[in-house]
Design a protein around this motif. Structure first.
Motif, short mmCIF file in Angstrom:
data_model
loop_
_atom_site.label_atom_id
_atom_site.label_comp_id
_atom_site.label_asym_id
_atom_site.label_seq_id
_atom_site.Cartn_x
_atom_site.Cartn_y
_atom_site.Cartn_z
N LEU A 141 0.87 -1.18 0.00
CA LEU A 141 0.00 0.00 0.00
C LEU A 141 0.90 1.23 0.00
CD1 LEU A 141 -2.61 -1.02 2.73
CD2 LEU A 141 -2.89 -1.09 0.25
N VAL A 178 -2.69 5.14 0.59
CA VAL A 178 -4.08 4.96 0.22
C VAL A 178 -4.96 5.83 1.11
CG1 VAL A 178 -6.00 3.31 0.26
CG2 VAL A 178 -3.78 2.65 -0.68
N PHE A 199 -8.10 -0.23 -7.41
CA PHE A 199 -6.73 -0.27 -6.93
C PHE A 199 -5.79 -0.67 -8.05
CE2 PHE A 199 -6.00 -0.28 -2.23
CZ PHE A 199 -7.18 0.35 -1.92
N ARG A 203 -2.14 1.73 -5.00
CA ARG A 203 -2.72 3.07 -4.92
C ARG A 203 -4.15 3.03 -5.40
NH1 ARG A 203 2.44 4.24 -6.84
NH2 ARG A 203 3.64 5.54 -5.38
N VAL A 204 -4.92 4.04 -5.00
CA VAL A 204 -6.27 4.16 -5.53
C VAL A 204 -6.15 4.79 -6.91
CG1 VAL A 204 -8.50 5.26 -5.26
CG2 VAL A 204 -7.33 4.33 -3.27
#
Lengths: 383, 546, 388
Positions: B311, B314, B512, B516-517
């Motif tokens: 991640l 995020v 995703f 990352r978004v």
């Protein structure tokens, strides 16, 4: 009782116990054949088994022949002392197993427990019931502390408990038997006489004999039985026991459910070590009254077999310890017929082997039932 | 219970046969008979007209029948080639010949168009690639007929398409492929023939051209005790989604002319788009107005299981009364985020808060106290304790609270009562609270898990792959429960690799990509193709367009 | 499956009854004729320890009962077998060692806590005399003897001690201890005669019993070779079960110039013997002296002799006294005079062997006659050296 509870109360325990019962029966049968083979006589083997039974459960023929009650109480005493020790070490292994740890270290934990009891019993001067309690508690604490070393190594450093407990066993042997008991804590005899083990514990620290002087039946069996029931209650009836079992059977699921996995492991290992420690104390306070030169039979290792044969269930452990306590106490009498001294252990070892080979059993049983999976009672889960 | 009841099935050379049916209809059991895992009480297996008794998978393989199970049977630390030849290793001078193994695997891959590196360790591969390894393994052992047990359950749409391409190649080369599946749309797209099973028997044999999703679904569940409401059938497909989903790379077509509305995360708040979305929700009008955010995640950074970053900053929110989905190709951080949110994975930086309480690497217990419920992905590992009974499993997570405990003691009566009620409510079968969890089918296990988690009336529900491996009816039930929770005011976060599922239940989606978004999309603007592009990393392109 | 098991059980039950009937006609092979029963409880070492327990078993089974234990049962032994087990001294003893017609009943102990029930079991089985082999059985013999005043007991290697470690006397327990210092004295004298450089001693744990060995050994060396006695090297390994430690200590002593070493160190001693054996294989002129039983077979050529403790004879004589009705309680100490300790046959040749053996015999006579008192501790040793 509803159908469901009936099944849960009666059928399931029976199904669980069945492989062990069959394994023990098979072990007895195989051992019987081995004696027949080694002695070349069916009659000797049958008499050897009879002797074992009389020696383990009470010498009925002798009683009928007019002997006094000691023909019963003396065998009971020997069986009970062995049962007490096997129960406690078996419980120790079973409790650790409940959180998924394989405690090979009951022997070492028992040793430090026995030494603590011997020292507290010999050096402290306290009134009778208190002294016994202090010795038992001290032994439990020592055993627990010793077991926590393995738990800490496992949780903090990832050391597998089988490895660490085996090592700790050797450390205990070196520390206790090879140094303390022959060195600083050795009993002093007068003149040039040699005496083995530590000083004798005071009378106030001895577990009372229950059936007088002719039988060695002492209160250790009560301690063991009470602890077996207590451990059963803890495992089956309290939420802490439930959480521990969940940790053992599904550690990840337990963690996801918010159960403090590490705390439960520490707890169970402490309890496991404490039980082994009490086993040592019972040996010292019940029959030996000192830490002997070598600490008896390897009851700590026997505990593994007892626990597995008892299906890791506290009451199963009690039952299997009672059976093997009797077989081993009575088994000595097989020597009277020239049968080798190792046969009682052979029965135990074979029973363990058969229990461990339970999968084979179950396959055999299911083949006998002739129940192919296509019409089995449960839908086979995808796996 | 009988798993199979006079089931008859004919398999023809070179076809792509799909076997469909509800959970427990006997699909897997029938295939297990074919693969030699089960022996039938009656009846027989004939191969090329010759009756055979297949007593083990080994015998089945000797007859050219191979099977790829839903759960892969691979050794993670070994390489692709080692896994493929395991059990049938090429040897030279009595020693394992690794080079021959590598060459052999490479040859097979080339022949059927797999992109696999024989020397890559299996644990480094994606699920889709691992599945291919399983297929190559079966081929290596001489399988001519390949049984795939729910092969797409674990795959992304793109991976599923690749699998279908492989299946076509295989049948073109004369192999036979048998699919077990729940996904009727897929089945229609790929199969050359469809066999429908119900209650242990094969009830229909149809050609894909002559049927429809609706008809298949009816065939599957006809005379079922509970009414059918399969979401995938009822759901209004979003525009542009009628075609079988195709990845943007393969199709080569641009997104539909009407540019899909899109708001990169953080750029535009969700509230406006949400209001749009709510009006268009397919189910019910009894919804609660989305209120205060329940879950707020800010710049969260965490590492994956092997220390690589999973991640990378995020941020997202989930409000009370909405279902938010996390879409993405497997391995892009959704799973790790779910683990962080449920206290199972520590994080390095960032914050998250639950119900206004800001947390710092909280324990699962602390999160549950704050109202978290969790339907984990790996059911047998994380959600249930298999050897324990259903009622014991029902208490997990609240084992210390009433009605399951009174002080330190277990409240057996309260536990039995609650378990029985949940079993009845969720129609768990068998309806026996003392049955061991492993004795239940996957679908019924999941019912227990969902029942347990929702029974706690959570503020936030994190559900990961909640319908994986379930049949149409069970899927519908789970989806209905999720909606009911939302309507009650719960914040629901659904992580799924099945984009269809997310499109069916979610009010809002985060896509995703690489931790990352990559985008945030409200229901009103759901578009399968566009989301697919985002999942494959099309962020840069969309960024320029914003 | 269960039914099948039941059938098997039933079948074997039938077989048993059948067998029983047959046995009623002929007396069971193992049934003892009406002989007096003598019991023996080994310590955890058990049968086959090549040492203490085997020695006691020899005294009871081969000598007193004229039987050999084979394949789980006894068979009568021949006169030749008995004779072969006797050293010349024993063979010439009066009255001679002949079978006494008793029935042996042996129980091997598996754990410390089994000693007591095992002794009890033998008493229960009608043993008139029960032998407890080794000082580890002291507590158990005391407890069982107190409970069974009619039965008689023989305790090897320790007096009965009370809780504070003081010797006490029970009317039905004969205890035998050995004057190991006297045997050690003789091997010390031999070592002094054989050694050309330096004499060494390896003890196990530093306990009074082993100190007795050392004192006697030092006195023996001093009596034949005062110079060697001054340079004598004595080491303790601290254990009785560490072969490796014994070997290390043995090598260490040889490196310091020791050429004759006496070990009284249990299993550690086997390591010492091993070290000397290896040194001899390298051509060094070194010897080792064994302990407890004749250890020559462990390293022929390296073992000069052994200081033997005649546990067998002590057991045999107790049985003889039982038959004669003269077995009484009390402590017996057996030294050179009673053949309780002695020298194993010296099989090796060395320069001046005949004179050396003659000298030893003279010393033995002086000890036997009481003219010479062998020291058993450091204080007595100092006094011994001080006298001319």
């Amino acid at each position: 009782m509803t159908d469901v509870t009936l099944r849960a109360r009666l059928v399931r325990p029976f199904q669980t116990a069945l492989p062990s019962v069959l394994s023990v029966a098979l072990a007895l049968a195989v051992c019987f054949l081995a004696i027949v083979a080694s002695q070349g006589s069916l009659w000797v083997a049958a008499r050897a088994y009879a002797e074992m039974a009389w020696g383990g459960f009470g010498d009925l023929p002798k009683l009928f022949a007019g002997a006094d009650a000691s023909a019963l109480t003396r065998p009971w005493g020997e069986t009970a002392s062995k049962t007490a020790l096997l129960t406690l070490t078996g419980l120790s292994v079973a409790v650790a197993f409940s959180v998924g740890l394989f405690n090979i270290g009951a022997q070492g934990q028992m040793m430090v427990g026995a030494l603590s009891a011997a020292v507290l019993g010999g050096k402290l001067a306290l009134p009778w019931p208190l002294h016994v309690a202090v010795c038992l508690a001290g032994a439990a604490l020592a055993g627990a502390a010793y077991a926590e070393i393995a738990a800490a190594l496992k949780l903090e450093r990832g050391v597998h408990e089988v490895i660490s407990t085996i090592m700790l066993n050797w450390i205990a042997v070196s520390l206790v038997e090879n140094w303390l008991v022959v060195g600083p804590l050795r009993a002093q005899a007068s003149g040039d006489n040699s005496i083995s083990g530590t000083d004798e514990i005071l009378a106030s620290a001895q577990l009372p004999r229950l059936l007088g002087e002719t039988s060695r039946l002492h209160a250790g069996i009560l301690v063991a039985a009470a602890l077996a029931v207590a451990v059963w209650y803890w495992l089956a009836r309290t939420r802490y026991g439930f959480e521990s079992r969940a940790v053992g059977l599904g550690p990840e699921a337990a963690r996801a459910a918010g159960i403090p996995v590490a705390a439960r492991v520490y707890q169970a290992m402490a309890l496991s070590g404490a039980l082994a420690g009490v086993a040592g104390a019972v040996l010292v306070m019940g029959t030996e009254h000192k830490f002997p030169a070598t600490l008896g039979a390897p009851y700590g290792f026997d505990g593994i077999a007892i626990s597995l044969i008892g299906q890791n269930h506290p009451l199963g452990v009690l039952a299997s310890a009672a059976l093997f306590g009797a077989l081993r106490a009575g088994g000595t009498r097989m020597q009277l017929l020239g049968v080798h001294k190792s046969f009682p252990e052979l029965i135990q070892g074979l029973a363990l082997l058969f229990v461990a080979a339970r999968l084979v059993w179950e396959t055999l049983l299911s083949r006998f039932r002739r129940e192919p999976a296509a019409s089995a009672t449960v839908e086979v889960p995808r796996a | 219970m009988q798993a199979l009841d006079d089931a008859s099935l004919e398999i023809r050379d070179g076809e792509r046969l799909a076997v469909v049916g509800e959970n427990g209809a006997g699909k897997t059991s029938l295939m297990n008979v074919l693969y030699g895992l089960y022996q039938p009480d009656r009846g027989e297996v004939r191969i090329g007209g010759e009756a055979v008794r297949l007593k083990s998978p080994k015998e089945a393989l000797a007859r050219g029948i191979g099977m790829v199970h839903q759960h892969f049977m691979l050794v993670p630390s070994l390489t692709v080639a080692e896994n493929v030849v395991l059990g049938k290793e090429p040897a030279r001078h009595g020693l394992f010949d690794l080079r021959a193994a590598n060459e052999h695997v490479l040859a097979t891959c080339r022949r059927f168009g797999f992109a696999l590196d024989p020397e890559a360790p299996v644990e480094s591969l994606s699920v889709g690639s691992q599945q291919k390894v399983e297929i190559v393994k079966a081929l290596h052992r001489g399988a001519r007929t390949l049984i795939l047990d729910e092969p797409t359950a674990v795959l992304t749409p793109q991976e599923a398409d690749e699998l279908f391409a492989v299946a076509r190649q295989l049948t073109a080369a004369g192999h036979t492929v048998i699919f077990i599946s729940h996904k009727l749309k897929e089945v229609l797209a790929i199969a050359t023939r469809i066999a429908v099973m119900r209650r242990g028997a094969v009830v229909a044999d149809v050609a894909p051209g002559a049927t429809s999703v609706k008809e298949l679904a009816e065939l599957m569940v006809r005379a079922s005790p509970t009414p059918l409401s399969p979401s995938r059938v009822e759901r209004e497909p979003p525009p542009g989604a009628q075609l079988p989903f195709s990845p943007s790379g393969a199709g080569g077509e641009p997104p539909p002319a009407t540019r899909p509305p899109f708001s990169p995360s953080g750029v535009e708040g969700p509230s406006t788009s949400l209001r749009h979305a709510r009006g268009e929700r397919s189910s019910g009008s009894d919804q609660v107005e989305p209120r205060t955010p329940v879950l707020e995640v800010t710049d969260l950074t965490a590492r994956g299981s092997r220390g690589r970053p999973a991640l990378q900053g995020v941020s997202l929110t989930v409000a009370a009364g909405e279902i938010v989905g996390l879409a993405g190709v497997d391995g892009n951080g959704q799973r790790e985020l779910a683990e962080v949110l449920t206290g199972l994975r520590p994080y390095d930086a960032g914050t998250f808060s639950l119900g206004g309480t800001v947390l710092c690497n909280p324990s699962p217990a602390a999160l549950r106290q704050l109202g978290l419920a969790h339907v984990p992905e790996d059911r047998l590992k994380r959600a249930v304790v298999g050897p324990m009974s259903v009622e014991e499993n029902v208490t997990l997570g609240r084992q210390h609270l009433p009605p399951f405990a009174r002080g330190a003691r277990i409240d057996f009566a309260g536990r039995r009562e609650r378990a029985a009620r949940l079993i009845a409510d969720y129609d768990v079968r068998p309806p026996d609270p003392t049955a061991r969890m492993v004795e239940l089918s996957g679908g019924n296990q999941q019912k227990v898990v969902v029942a347990r988690e929702l029974d706690a009336t959570p503020r936030l529900l994190v559900a990961v792959q909640p319908t994986r491996g379930l049949d149409v009816q069970a899927v519908a039930q789970v989806h209905a429960r999720l909606r009911a929770e939302r309507n009650r005011g719960c914040a629901v976060l659904v992580v799924s690799l099945d984009l269809d599922e997310l499109l069916a239940v979610c009010d809002r989606l985060y896509v995703f990509f690489e931790g990352r978004v990559a985008g945030e999309i409200a229901r009103a603007r759901f578009d399968e193709r566009f989301i697919g592009r985002l999942m494959l990393g099309a962020r840069a392109e969309t960024d320029t367009r914003d | 499956m269960i039914r099948r098991l039941a059938t098997v059980a039933l079948a074997s039950g039938l077989a048993l009854t059948a067998c029983k009937k047959k046995d009623e006609t002929a007396p069971p092979a193992l049934a003892m004729p009406a002989k007096r029963v003598v019991g023996l409880v080994t310590d955890v070492g058990g049968r086959g320890d090549q040492s203490f327990n085997d020695s006691a078993l020899r005294g009871l089974e081969l000598w007193a009962a004229g039987a050999r234990f084979e394949g789980g049962g006894y068979r009568p032994s021949s006169a030749d077998e008995l004779k072969a087990s006797l050293t010349p001294e024993l063979a010439s003893r009066q009255p001679p060692i002949v079978p006494l017609g008793v029935a042996p009943l042996v129980v091997q102990s598996k754990a410390q806590e089994d000693y007591e029930p095992n002794l009890e079991l033998l008493v229960e089985q009608g043993a008139e005399l029960t032998v407890g082999v080794g000082f580890m059985l002291e507590n158990a013999v005391e407890a069982v003897a107190r409970r069974n005043p009619k039965a008689k007991f023989l305790l090897i290697d320790s007096p009965v001690l009370d809780a504070s470690g003081k010797p006490i006397c029970l009317p039905n327990v004969r205890t035998v201890v050995f004057r190991e210092e006297e045997g050690s004295f003789l091997v010390g004298a031999l070592a002094g005669l054989v050694s050309k450089r330096r004499v060494g001693f390896v003890g196990g744990m530093e306990i009074p019993l082993i100190k007795k060995f050392e004192a006697g050994f030092r006195a023996g060396v001093a009596s034949t070779n005062p110079a060697a006695a001054e340079k004598l090297l004595a080491t303790y390994t601290g254990s009785f079960d560490n072969v490796a430690a014994g070997k290390q200590v043995g090598q260490d002593l040889m490196a310091k110039g020791v050429d004759v070493v006496f070990q009284a160190a249990g299993s550690d001693g086997l390591g010492v013997i091993q070290a000397v054996k290896e040194a001899r294989a390298e051509g060094k002129d070194v010897y080792v002296i064994g302990v407890d039983s004749d250890q020559a077979h462990l390293a022929p050529g390296a073992v000069l002799t052994s200081m033997v403790k005649r546990v067998d004879l002590a057991v045999y004589e107790a049985v003889r006294d039982l038959k004669a009705g003269t077995l009484a309680g009390g402590d017996v100490a057996r030294g050179l005079k009673e053949d309780g300790v002695g020298l194993a046959v010296v099989r090796l040749d060395f320069p001046g062997k005949l004179e050396a053996l003659a000298k030893l015999e003279a010393l033995r006579q002086r000890v036997v006659s009481g003219e010479l008192h062998v020291p058993s501790n450091a204080a007595e040793l100092a006094a011994f050296k001080a006298q001319p």
